[in-house]
Design a protein around this motif. Structure first.
Motif, PDB file in Angstrom:
ATOM      1  N   HIS A  98       0.809  -1.215   0.000  1.00 41.96           N
ATOM      2  CA  HIS A  98       0.000   0.000   0.000  1.00 41.96           C
ATOM      3  C   HIS A  98       0.846   1.270   0.000  1.00 41.96           C
ATOM      4  N   ALA A  99       2.122   1.154   0.393  1.00 43.05           N
ATOM      5  CA  ALA A  99       3.003   2.320   0.471  1.00 43.05           C
ATOM      6  C   ALA A  99       4.428   1.849   0.207  1.00 43.05           C
ATOM      7  N   LEU A 100       4.760   1.653  -1.050  1.00 44.33           N
ATOM      8  CA  LEU A 100       6.061   1.116  -1.422  1.00 44.33           C
ATOM      9  C   LEU A 100       7.150   2.173  -1.275  1.00 44.33           C
ATOM     10  N   ASP A 101       8.274   1.775  -0.728  1.00 38.88           N
ATOM     11  CA  ASP A 101       9.370   2.702  -0.465  1.00 38.88           C
ATOM     12  C   ASP A 101      10.328   2.762  -1.652  1.00 38.88           C
ATOM     13  N   TYR A 102       9.760   3.024  -2.830  1.00 37.53           N
ATOM     14  CA  TYR A 102      10.553   3.140  -4.049  1.00 37.53           C
ATOM     15  C   TYR A 102      10.077   4.362  -4.822  1.00 37.53           C
ATOM     16  N   ALA A 103      10.997   4.948  -5.564  1.00 40.05           N
ATOM     17  CA  ALA A 103      10.672   6.153  -6.330  1.00 40.05           C
ATOM     18  C   ALA A 103       9.757   5.825  -7.495  1.00 40.05           C
ATOM     19  N   MET A 129       1.700  -0.003  -7.337  1.00 43.20           N
ATOM     20  CA  MET A 129       2.422  -0.797  -8.327  1.00 43.20           C
ATOM     21  C   MET A 129       2.581  -0.013  -9.623  1.00 43.20           C
ATOM     22  N   ARG A 130       1.536   0.677 -10.007  1.00 44.60           N
ATOM     23  CA  ARG A 130       1.589   1.521 -11.220  1.00 44.60           C
ATOM     24  C   ARG A 130       2.577   2.665 -11.039  1.00 44.60           C
ATOM     25  N   ARG A 131       2.605   3.261  -9.864  1.00 44.37           N
ATOM     26  CA  ARG A 131       3.489   4.402  -9.606  1.00 44.37           C
ATOM     27  C   ARG A 131       4.956   4.037  -9.774  1.00 44.37           C
ATOM     28  N   VAL A 132       5.354   2.852  -9.267  1.00 45.12           N
ATOM     29  CA  VAL A 132       6.782   2.495  -9.289  1.00 45.12           C
ATOM     30  C   VAL A 132       7.195   1.818 -10.592  1.00 45.12           C
TER      31      VAL A 132
END
Length: 272
Positions: A98-103, A129-132
């Motif tokens: 829910h809150a991935l620690d990747y750019a 998932m889409r964001r990263v």
């Protein structure tokens, strides 16, 4: 309990890991393999004991696999799997989908197998998932659909198991019939309809080895896994009812007539 902290109802009992370590990229992510390049960077979410992650790493010898899971102990086991195979192109970490620690725009492929059925907010998970994922990269998700499980011969015990499983899963905040919902969730997460390819594949257990293995592991899970503990603690079942379900799985696995089909929904969604 916050919505995004849905309970993982299986836990990591030996009977659960017995099935999870059986999973490979070929039997659980074949729909994704044609998308992989030798230099692909992959984020594997909910990696569990790491067998699929390690397979991915072998498929991308010039790339890299970052494998994450919510449970620190299972992340350690996944790292040991990669080390045992001599794979140097892997990294392991604890993470919350829910809150991935990747750019933003980090990975060519973002993958999750049997994950969204267990999270509190699958749409938010897909947004992350889409964001990263890099523009033009792919988000790949595969989840089973419990209500569509089909078996033979008919069994009151297995019907009781399925009803109980769905009750316990939803009480914990999950959605056991996730497979049929993946495309809808992806649209809600902001993927364009033309970017989504929705497919399905199955696992089938029928020959003596496969059905005995599957029947025995669920006979054990019905009594000893976190699923059993939560069924009892939540008042969803008695110990006697769990024993009857365990016995039904044993009986199913022992019959030469037995057949089980487990369907999975799959999506490949292109990030823009």
């Amino acid at each position: 309990m916050a919505k995004e902290t849905a309970t993982y109802i299986h836990g990591h009992h030996e009977s659960v890991l017995r099935s999870h370590t059986w999973r490979t990229a070929e039997n659980s992510a074949a729909y994704l393999l044609p998308e992989l390049r030798p230099d692909s960077t992959i984020l594997d979410i909910g990696c569990g004991p790491g067998t699929i992650s390690a397979d991915f790493a072998a498929h991308v010898p010039e790339g890299h696999v970052t494998a994450v899971d919510y449970a620190p102990a299972i992340v350690d086991q996944a790292a040991q799997e990669a080390e045992a195979r001599g794979l140097a192109n892997t990294t392991f970490a604890v993470a919350d989908v829910h809150a991935l620690d990747y750019a933003d725009d980090t990975f060519d492929v973002v993958h999750a197998h049997q994950v969204l059925q267990h999270v509190g907010d699958p749409v938010q998970a897909l947004r992350e998932m889409r964001r990263v994922a890099k523009p033009g990269g792919v988000v790949a998700v595969r989840d089973s659909d419990y209500r569509a499980f089909t078996w033979f011969p008919e069994s009151d015990g297995l019907r009781n198991w399925l009803d109980l499983y769905e009750e316990v899963a939803r009480a914990g905040g999950g959605e056991p019939d996730a497979g049929r919902r993946l495309k809808s969730w992806a649209l809600q997460a902001g993927f364009e309809a033309q970017s989504i390819t929705a497919t399905s594949t199955t696992w089938t257990f029928s020959d003596e080895r496969d059905r005995t293995w599957w029947g025995d592991l669920w006979a054990d899970r019905a009594l000893h896994s976190d699923f059993a503990k939560q069924a009892l603690a939540g008042g969803h079942a008695t110990q006697e009812e769990l024993q009857a379900i365990s016995d039904a799985w044993k009986s199913w696995g022992a019959s030469p007539e037995s057949w089980l089909m487990i369907p999975h929904g799959e999506i490949l969604a292109r990030a823009s």
